[in-house]
Scaffold this active site. Structure first.
Site, PDB file in Angstrom:
ATOM      1  N   ASP A  82       0.826  -1.217   0.000  1.00 16.60           N
ATOM      2  CA  ASP A  82       0.000   0.000   0.000  1.00 16.60           C
ATOM      3  C   ASP A  82       0.856   1.261   0.000  1.00 16.60           C
ATOM      4  O   ASP A  82       1.771   1.395   0.829  1.00 16.60           O
ATOM      5  CB  ASP A  82      -0.852   0.038   1.284  1.00 16.60           C
ATOM      6  CG  ASP A  82      -2.288  -0.362   1.031  1.00 16.60           C
ATOM      7  OD1 ASP A  82      -2.727  -0.384  -0.142  1.00 16.60           O
ATOM      8  OD2 ASP A  82      -2.982  -0.659   2.023  1.00 16.60           O
ATOM      9  N   LYS A 110      -0.470  -0.394  -4.327  1.00 14.27           N
ATOM     10  CA  LYS A 110      -1.910  -0.082  -4.363  1.00 14.27           C
ATOM     11  C   LYS A 110      -2.101   1.356  -3.896  1.00 14.27           C
ATOM     12  O   LYS A 110      -1.448   1.800  -2.954  1.00 14.27           O
ATOM     13  CB  LYS A 110      -2.695  -1.044  -3.461  1.00 14.27           C
ATOM     14  CG  LYS A 110      -4.193  -0.700  -3.364  1.00 14.27           C
ATOM     15  CD  LYS A 110      -5.007  -1.827  -2.775  1.00 14.27           C
ATOM     16  CE  LYS A 110      -4.957  -1.924  -1.265  1.00 14.27           C
ATOM     17  NZ  LYS A 110      -5.440  -0.716  -0.546  1.00 14.27           N
ATOM     18  N   GLU A 112      -5.345   4.405  -3.203  1.00 14.86           N
ATOM     19  CA  GLU A 112      -6.784   4.594  -3.025  1.00 14.86           C
ATOM     20  C   GLU A 112      -7.287   5.733  -3.902  1.00 14.86           C
ATOM     21  O   GLU A 112      -6.649   6.785  -3.996  1.00 14.86           O
ATOM     22  CB  GLU A 112      -7.102   4.908  -1.557  1.00 14.86           C
ATOM     23  CG  GLU A 112      -6.790   3.746  -0.629  1.00 14.86           C
ATOM     24  CD  GLU A 112      -7.245   4.013   0.811  1.00 14.86           C
ATOM     25  OE1 GLU A 112      -7.909   5.032   1.072  1.00 14.86           O
ATOM     26  OE2 GLU A 112      -6.906   3.172   1.663  1.00 14.86           O
ATOM     27  N   GLU A 179     -13.904  -1.898  -2.127  1.00 13.53           N
ATOM     28  CA  GLU A 179     -14.155  -1.987  -0.687  1.00 13.53           C
ATOM     29  C   GLU A 179     -15.502  -1.381  -0.314  1.00 13.53           C
ATOM     30  O   GLU A 179     -15.803  -0.237  -0.691  1.00 13.53           O
ATOM     31  CB  GLU A 179     -13.039  -1.271   0.109  1.00 13.53           C
ATOM     32  CG  GLU A 179     -13.323  -1.333   1.623  1.00 13.53           C
ATOM     33  CD  GLU A 179     -12.125  -1.041   2.508  1.00 13.53           C
ATOM     34  OE1 GLU A 179     -11.028  -0.794   1.997  1.00 13.53           O
ATOM     35  OE2 GLU A 179     -12.331  -1.059   3.743  1.00 13.53           O
TER      36      GLU A 179
END
Ligand code: KIV
Length: 256
Positions: A82, A110, A112, A179
């Site tokens: 992340d 990753k 967001e 998510e």
């Protein structure tokens, strides 16, 4: 040295994709030995490892340290690391932070966010760093949004999520984490994209599922998300083992 390409990573993920978080050598090695396909060094470590209320205090240095530990434990699974909050505020920062996580042992990073992150995903991909997208509920924005809320209930929000998923794929993302979103929206995204969708709290029709390790093994009994299925009782086993050890020490010492 060249990093793994998005297509080579996709080839290692077979539907249904099993993915889980891990944060250190033993947990990563055990997950890898159990046959998991993808390990996420998630910034959820800020909560389940460091004891913070959310992920917003996790730094790039923390992520580098934990990615190195996970790398040492993994032989087969794809490792995704992340990018933590504040480590990808500009395109240049995203690429520089991405290189640090890849050098620490990630196969991919990753980040967001949806439409606002397309340029960063393109820049990372151009730099040879494979990217996993993450849309729906974004834990790094929990303070701005004032809590955790399921996404995609309103028509406009649902359309934006579908558009974001398609744009992330076009920008080069090799997989997408979905998510906490309405299951029908996750199904639409899965049908509309050609890359694996990996859901958490997003229904059963994604190409795979991801869970936080501590939720799966019962390792964080103080909070369990509503969608989590707990498969083990690590907390209880740990308490019992340590209590037995304490009793042993007391018995041995009182015999002296
Ligand atoms: O950090 C994390 O654990 C995650 C998962 C919840 C997908 O991003």
């Amino acid at each position: 040295m060249a990093y793994p390409s998005p297509s080579s990573l996709r080839a290692r993920l077979h539907s249904p994709v099993s993915a889980i978080t891990a944060y250190d050598y033993p947990s990563a090695r055990l997950c890898d030995e159990a046959g998991i396909q993808m390990i996420l060094v998630g910034d959820s470590l800020g909560m389940v490892v460091a004891g913070h209320p959310d992920t917003t205090s996790v730094t790039l240095d923390h992520m580098v340290y934990h990615t190195e530990m996970v790398r040492r434990g993994v032989k087969r699974a794809v490792i995704v690391a992340d990018l933590p909050i504040h480590s990808y505020e500009t395109t240049e920062a995203a690429v520089a932070s991405g290189h640090r996580l890849m050098e620490a042992g990630g196969d991919a990073v990753k980040l967001e966010g949806g439409l606002g992150q397309i340029k960063k995903v393109e820049a990372l991909t151009e730099a040879g760093i494979a990217v996993c997208g993450h849309i729906g509920m974004l834990p790094q924005r929990v303070l701005e949004e004032g809590g955790y809320r399921k996404k995609g209930k309103l028509k406009e929000e649902a359309e934006r999520l579908v558009m974001a998923a398609k744009s992330l794929e076009e920008a080069g993302a090799f997989a997408l984490v979905l998510e906490s979103m309405v299951a029908e929206v996750a199904t639409r995204i899965t049908e509309a994209t050609g890359i694996p969708t990996i859901g958490i709290g997003a229904g059963e029709d994604c190409d795979g599922q991801i869970r936080v390790l501590h939720d799966v093994i019962g390792g964080y009994p103080w909070f369990v998300p509503p969608f989590a299925k707990v498969y083990g009782n690590t907390a209880e086993v740990t308490r019992e083992a340590v209590s037995a050890y304490v009793e042993d020490v007391q018995r041995q010492n009182s015999a002296h």
